[in-house]
Design a protein around this motif. Structure first.
Motif, PDB file in Angstrom:
ATOM      1  N   LEU A  31       0.831  -1.204   0.000  1.00 18.45           N
ATOM      2  CA  LEU A  31       0.000   0.000   0.000  1.00 18.45           C
ATOM      3  C   LEU A  31       0.869   1.258   0.000  1.00 18.45           C
ATOM      4  O   LEU A  31       0.565   2.229  -0.701  1.00 18.45           O
ATOM      5  N   LEU A  35       0.954   4.203  -2.937  1.00 15.71           N
ATOM      6  CA  LEU A  35       0.837   5.646  -2.696  1.00 15.71           C
ATOM      7  C   LEU A  35       2.010   6.406  -3.303  1.00 15.71           C
ATOM      8  O   LEU A  35       1.829   7.434  -3.946  1.00 15.71           O
ATOM      9  N   ARG A  39       0.509   6.894  -6.990  1.00 13.20           N
ATOM     10  CA  ARG A  39      -0.250   8.105  -6.672  1.00 13.20           C
ATOM     11  C   ARG A  39       0.650   9.301  -6.358  1.00 13.20           C
ATOM     12  O   ARG A  39       0.150  10.384  -6.050  1.00 13.20           O
ATOM     13  N   LEU A  78      -5.170  11.872   5.399  1.00  9.22           N
ATOM     14  CA  LEU A  78      -5.724  10.566   5.050  1.00  9.22           C
ATOM     15  C   LEU A  78      -5.186   9.502   5.995  1.00  9.22           C
ATOM     16  O   LEU A  78      -3.985   9.410   6.210  1.00  9.22           O
ATOM     17  N   LEU A  80      -5.109   5.389   6.396  1.00  6.94           N
ATOM     18  CA  LEU A  80      -5.316   4.184   5.605  1.00  6.94           C
ATOM     19  C   LEU A  80      -5.241   2.981   6.535  1.00  6.94           C
ATOM     20  O   LEU A  80      -4.261   2.826   7.268  1.00  6.94           O
ATOM     21  N   ILE A 110      -9.217   5.558   4.203  1.00  7.05           N
ATOM     22  CA  ILE A 110      -9.300   4.442   3.261  1.00  7.05           C
ATOM     23  C   ILE A 110      -9.292   3.167   4.084  1.00  7.05           C
ATOM     24  O   ILE A 110      -8.448   2.986   4.962  1.00  7.05           O
ATOM     25  N   THR A 112      -9.262  -0.990   3.444  1.00 14.19           N
ATOM     26  CA  THR A 112      -9.066  -1.984   2.384  1.00 14.19           C
ATOM     27  C   THR A 112      -8.674  -3.337   2.958  1.00 14.19           C
ATOM     28  O   THR A 112      -8.029  -3.418   3.999  1.00 14.19           O
ATOM     29  N   LEU A 117     -11.710  -1.784  -1.657  1.00 12.96           N
ATOM     30  CA  LEU A 117     -11.260  -0.553  -1.018  1.00 12.96           C
ATOM     31  C   LEU A 117     -12.408   0.429  -0.980  1.00 12.96           C
ATOM     32  O   LEU A 117     -13.160   0.543  -1.947  1.00 12.96           O
ATOM     33  N   LEU A 119     -13.122   4.533   0.084  1.00 13.86           N
ATOM     34  CA  LEU A 119     -12.667   5.850   0.496  1.00 13.86           C
ATOM     35  C   LEU A 119     -13.845   6.486   1.220  1.00 13.86           C
ATOM     36  O   LEU A 119     -14.942   6.594   0.672  1.00 13.86           O
ATOM     37  N   PHE A 132      -9.608   0.586  -6.076  1.00 13.50           N
ATOM     38  CA  PHE A 132      -8.290   1.213  -5.979  1.00 13.50           C
ATOM     39  C   PHE A 132      -8.157   2.481  -6.810  1.00 13.50           C
ATOM     40  O   PHE A 132      -7.311   3.319  -6.533  1.00 13.50           O
ATOM     41  N   VAL A 135      -8.357   5.837  -4.783  1.00 11.40           N
ATOM     42  CA  VAL A 135      -7.241   6.395  -4.020  1.00 11.40           C
ATOM     43  C   VAL A 135      -6.819   7.692  -4.705  1.00 11.40           C
ATOM     44  O   VAL A 135      -6.404   7.678  -5.861  1.00 11.40           O
TER      45      VAL A 135
END
Length: 182
Positions: A31, A35, A39, A78, A80, A110, A112, A117, A119, A132, A135
């Protein structure tokens, strides 16, 4: 989440430091990699196994958020949470954790299980995205957090959220027979 040590050391993706591997560490590492690499989150803005310490009637409690993302200024953006089961059943617990973070709550959560997942907007606990692809990219995260502000709850509400979190945490039973390393 209750983890058991696998009695081996791995290199943490975020810090480059050696850490103990656990039953869920590979998921946390994946994960974090998602990110950062997909991301575009800066590593320095992500905290792994972020401790969330709180008290109920003076009795100390603690849980760990799998990953916690902060703005460059240090504002929570955020939380997670990895859950070892049906994602929807872990949303309320995760929202309670996000709400009690001080000095201010995480506006987004988040949850998952690594296959599904959700949000979630912390203030209302509304699911605002699934899968996903939900995200947010790093460049979109601050604006999304601003769209879903979560003001610090009053002391009465904080106490209730702490009790909710403790109740859910207690449902897991004793933590790995005392072997939990988080």
């Amino acid at each position: 989440m209750h983890e058991v040590s696998l009695n081996r050391v791995i290199t943490d993706y975020l810090t480059g430091l050696e850490i103990m591997d656990t039953t869920y560490e590979d998921l946390r590492q994946a994960l974090a990699k998602l990110l950062v690499e997909d991301r575009k989150y800066p590593r320095e803005n992500i905290r792994s196994k972020y401790p969330l310490d709180y008290a109920i009637s003076g009795e100390p409690h603690s849980v760990a958020l799998d990953l916690a993302v902060f703005s460059p200024e240090g504002d929570p953006l955020l939380a997670l949470v990895f859950c070892p089961g049906e994602v929807g059943t872990f949303v309320r617990e995760s929202v309670a954790a996000a709400r009690i973070h001080l000095p201010s709550p995480f506006p987004l959560v988040i949850v998952t299980d690594s296959m599904d997942l959700q949000l979630v907007e912390t203030r209302t606990a509304e699911v605002i995205g699934t899968g996903f692809n939900a995200v947010p990219r790093w460049g979109d995260l601050p604006a999304l957090a601003l769209e879903h502000p979560c003001p610090k709850p009053g002391e009465d509400r904080l106490d209730k959220e702490r009790r909710i979190l403790a109740a859910y945490d207690g449902l897991g039973g004793p933590c790995c027979g005392g072997e939990c390393g988080i």
